[in-house]
Design an enzyme around this catalytic site. Structure first.
Site, mmCIF file in Angstrom:
data_model
loop_
_atom_site.group_PDB
_atom_site.id
_atom_site.type_symbol
_atom_site.label_atom_id
_atom_site.label_comp_id
_atom_site.label_asym_id
_atom_site.label_seq_id
_atom_site.Cartn_x
_atom_site.Cartn_y
_atom_site.Cartn_z
ATOM 1 N N LYS A 132 27.862 38.671 32.386
ATOM 2 C CA LYS A 132 27.279 37.387 32.026
ATOM 3 C C LYS A 132 26.246 37.571 30.928
ATOM 4 O O LYS A 132 25.697 38.658 30.715
ATOM 5 C CB LYS A 132 26.632 36.710 33.244
ATOM 6 C CG LYS A 132 25.483 37.501 33.904
ATOM 7 C CD LYS A 132 24.141 37.339 33.232
ATOM 8 C CE LYS A 132 23.038 38.095 33.948
ATOM 9 N NZ LYS A 132 21.779 38.184 33.160
ATOM 10 N N VAL A 190 25.169 49.316 32.541
ATOM 11 C CA VAL A 190 24.345 49.451 33.740
ATOM 12 C C VAL A 190 22.890 49.177 33.370
ATOM 13 O O VAL A 190 22.395 49.675 32.357
ATOM 14 C CB VAL A 190 24.498 50.854 34.345
ATOM 15 C CG1 VAL A 190 23.561 51.040 35.534
ATOM 16 C CG2 VAL A 190 25.943 51.093 34.759
ATOM 17 N N MET A 249 23.260 42.314 32.008
ATOM 18 C CA MET A 249 24.533 41.595 32.009
ATOM 19 C C MET A 249 25.147 41.493 33.407
ATOM 20 O O MET A 249 26.321 41.181 33.567
ATOM 21 C CB MET A 249 25.516 42.266 31.044
ATOM 22 C CG MET A 249 25.038 42.257 29.604
ATOM 23 S SD MET A 249 26.244 42.945 28.439
ATOM 24 C CE MET A 249 27.445 41.591 28.359
ATOM 25 N N GLY A 274 25.881 43.719 35.791
ATOM 26 C CA GLY A 274 26.953 44.632 36.165
ATOM 27 C C GLY A 274 27.000 44.924 37.651
ATOM 28 O O GLY A 274 28.080 44.920 38.265
ATOM 29 N N GLY A 275 25.848 45.174 38.266
ATOM 30 C CA GLY A 275 25.820 45.425 39.704
ATOM 31 C C GLY A 275 26.222 44.201 40.502
ATOM 32 O O GLY A 275 26.957 44.299 41.496
ATOM 33 N N ASP A 329 21.914 36.969 41.135
ATOM 34 C CA ASP A 329 22.998 36.831 40.165
ATOM 35 C C ASP A 329 24.382 36.909 40.785
ATOM 36 O O ASP A 329 25.373 36.608 40.111
ATOM 37 C CB ASP A 329 22.888 37.918 39.082
ATOM 38 C CG ASP A 329 21.739 37.683 38.117
ATOM 39 O OD1 ASP A 329 21.171 36.577 38.113
ATOM 40 O OD2 ASP A 329 21.405 38.613 37.364
#
Length: 306
Positions: A11, A97, A101, A103-104, A138
């Site tokens: 994102k 990472v 954005m 990622g996790g 998120d």
């Protein structure tokens, strides 16, 4: 052995307005999320226990113990279902990472969708969203995809229709930034300035630009209240932002808590040009061209069910 593969997007925050610090340690936000075509793949395979392995460019930066959010997601899903389940999760990392954005969070959303399918739970989307909200601010949007306005901690989502596609370039900085550290720096900057922090408000002009496909207005309205804090911690990011602007980006912004920088382009060719140019900077580890919005994760079986 059956397995389920889920592709889940990164994102970018096109608006991130941060309110005062709350008593629970969070901030009230207006967070306009936009899912883009940078994807992680989460593969859930049959197993006796819940474990994870990570492959890809960023694999060495991802924990494979209880600190991995995908493991936490699978365990939360099993607890919600009220039974003991197992799955080996293989994460193919393409999303940077600690890069702002999500990622996790994307991997957690992918794990929820993949394990719900692998275990035959058939839980409705609303249940998965409830679990996602408990995992992190998120994660619900990573499950939803598309474009949405997030309020509260960012987990209360309202979908936003958009027109056409927007084209982006992302400059990935060496190393990461801690989201908690960036928020803490934001709070320190505000405290030292001695100004009252306003309640965050949705930028109606930005929402209209997304709705109508107006890239010029969207680029001009990009905003991130965490950007100053991220630049304080990583001053070299200012050079990256300026380089993208010099190449005609319609807008340039630190993505989320950083340190990835996002650039809105005029079209796909311009996005690729920006990525190629930014990749040559000493402040850039990698650069990616992408488009959005893209949908959230959907499962696919790699073999027949047993």
């Amino acid at each position: 052995m059956s397995s389920v593969t889920v592709r889940v997007p990164a994102k970018v925050n096109v608006q991130l307005s941060v309110g005062p610090l709350r008593e629970d340690g969070y901030h009230d936000l207006v967070n306009v999320f936009h899912a883009v075509s940078v994807f992680d793949e989460v593969v859930a395979k049959e197993s006796d226990s819940i474990t994870v392995s990570v492959v890809g460019e960023w694999a060495d930066q991802v924990p494979v113990d209880d600190g991995n959010l995908a493991i936490q997601a699978a365990r939360a899903l099993a607890k919600h279902a009220g039974r003991t389940y197992g799955a080996h999760l293989v994460i193919h990392k393409s999303i940077p990472v600690a890069g702002g954005m999500a990622g996790g969070s994307a991997d957690a959303a992918g794990a929820l969708v993949a394990c719900n399918e692998l275990w035959g739970l058939g839980l409705p989307f609303e249940d998965l969203m409830e679990i996602a909200g408990d995992l992190g601010s998120d994660v619900p949007f990573s499950l939803l995809g598309g474009t949405a306005v997030g309020t509260g901690r960012g987990e209360q989502l309202s979908e936003l229709p958009t027109t056409g596609s927007f084209h982006w370039a992302f400059a990935v900085a060496p190393g990461g930034l801690s989201t908690a550290e960036v928020y803490a720096q934001c709070d320190r900057r505000r405290e030292s300035a001695g100004v009252e922090v306003p309640w965050p408000q949705v930028d109606d002009s930005l929402l209209e630009a997304l709705s109508t496909g107006d890239a010029d207005t969207l680029g001009a309205r990009l905003t991130n209240d965490l950007q100053a804090a991220a630049l304080t911690l990583r001053p070299e990011l200012a050079r990256t932002l300026e380089a993208g602007r010099a190449e005609g980006a319609l807008g340039a912004i630190v993505s989320g808590s950083g340190p990835t920088c996002a650039f809105l382009a005029t079209d796909a060719d311009h996005a690729q040009h920006l990525a190629d140019t930014l990749a040559k900077l000493p402040t850039c580890r990698a650069a990616l061209a992408a488009h959005g919005p893209v949908p959230g994760p959907r499962p696919s079986w790699s073999s027949s069910r047993t």
